[in-house]
Design a protein around this motif. Sequence first.
Motif, PDB file in Angstrom:
ATOM      1  N   LYS A   1     -14.050 -13.508 -39.689  1.00 59.87           N
ATOM      2  CA  LYS A   1     -13.054 -12.482 -39.398  1.00 59.87           C
ATOM      3  C   LYS A   1     -12.354 -12.012 -40.655  1.00 59.87           C
ATOM      4  N   ARG A   2     -12.045 -12.963 -41.503  1.00 56.78           N
ATOM      5  CA  ARG A   2     -11.363 -12.590 -42.737  1.00 56.78           C
ATOM      6  C   ARG A   2     -12.266 -11.713 -43.600  1.00 56.78           C
ATOM      7  N   ASP A   3     -13.539 -12.063 -43.628  1.00 53.77           N
ATOM      8  CA  ASP A   3     -14.464 -11.278 -44.425  1.00 53.77           C
ATOM      9  C   ASP A   3     -14.548  -9.843 -43.928  1.00 53.77           C
ATOM     10  N   ALA A   4     -14.425  -9.679 -42.619  1.00 56.89           N
ATOM     11  CA  ALA A   4     -14.464  -8.317 -42.071  1.00 56.89           C
ATOM     12  C   ALA A   4     -13.286  -7.499 -42.603  1.00 56.89           C
ATOM     13  N   LEU A   5     -12.111  -8.101 -42.610  1.00 54.85           N
ATOM     14  CA  LEU A   5     -10.951  -7.393 -43.148  1.00 54.85           C
ATOM     15  C   LEU A   5     -11.151  -7.075 -44.624  1.00 54.85           C
ATOM     16  N   TRP A   6     -11.745  -8.011 -45.326  1.00 57.55           N
ATOM     17  CA  TRP A   6     -12.036  -7.764 -46.733  1.00 57.55           C
ATOM     18  C   TRP A   6     -12.915  -6.533 -46.894  1.00 57.55           C
TER      19      TRP A   6
END
Lengths: 110, 110
Positions: free
Chosen positions: B94-99
Amino acid sequence: MRGEHLGELEELVLLTVGSLYPEAYAPAIKKELAEKMDRKVVLSSIHTVLTRLENKQFVKSAFGESTPERGGKRKRFFEITPQGFQALEALKSKRDALWGNMLQLMPNLS
Amino acid sequence: MRGEHLGELEELVLLTVGSLYPEAYAPAIKKELAEKMDRKVVLSSIHTVLTRLENKQFVKSAFGESTPERGGKRKRFFEITPQGFQALEALKSKRDALWGNMLQLMPNLS
DNA sequence: GATTATTATCGACAAATCAGAACATTATGA
DNA sequence: TCATAATGTTCTGATTTGTCGATAATAATC
């Protein structure tokens, strides 16, 4: 030095501010967090965190013009600062390194 | 905080437990965190977190045999559980998606 | 001018983290 | 077998971060 780390929510909010540019204001952040991260937080929590991030110089803010849309208080828009971006990057790269280590050991873990 | 999220340190420690397998015990974790993450933490903090992670079923532990080396208490070794690994993975993706979102906007940010 | 929609701010508390002292266990050597 | 050093864990209190409800502010609409 204390107060030098990004808390879990702080990091998420900071990331969201960046990913919402230039439309990052509290309610939008709340929505994005709920949709993209499954992270449900009350509005005032977002504000609290935003204020703390601003104190840490990781974001800066400015009030928007009163829009000709629906009623309401003018929005306060947030922007990530270079320092904020840098903090995020540092965290990510280090975490990714640990991930690399762990993945190598996966055969044992499964 | 309703005890449902992984705190910032909790995530780091969990990741380190995984990346240190099967030699993950508090002092080793402390050292790894300092070296790889520039994250200096007192031993007792590691223990606190480890206990919490065990309550959340994200790690499990077992005492090692008393080694025939130097003196000292026997070590308590920790291992990441499948649930722990899963929690780590979910967060990362999920964090990577925001990145991803943020990076697309970078031209504006710089 | 009252109502409603929208957003920001305040204040209080809970949980996570930090820091260091106290305690326990084992090897070693006199 | 006793003292001591080495190694780890547990306990206690303080600080930081996360959570939430209540309240205030602003503007459109009726």
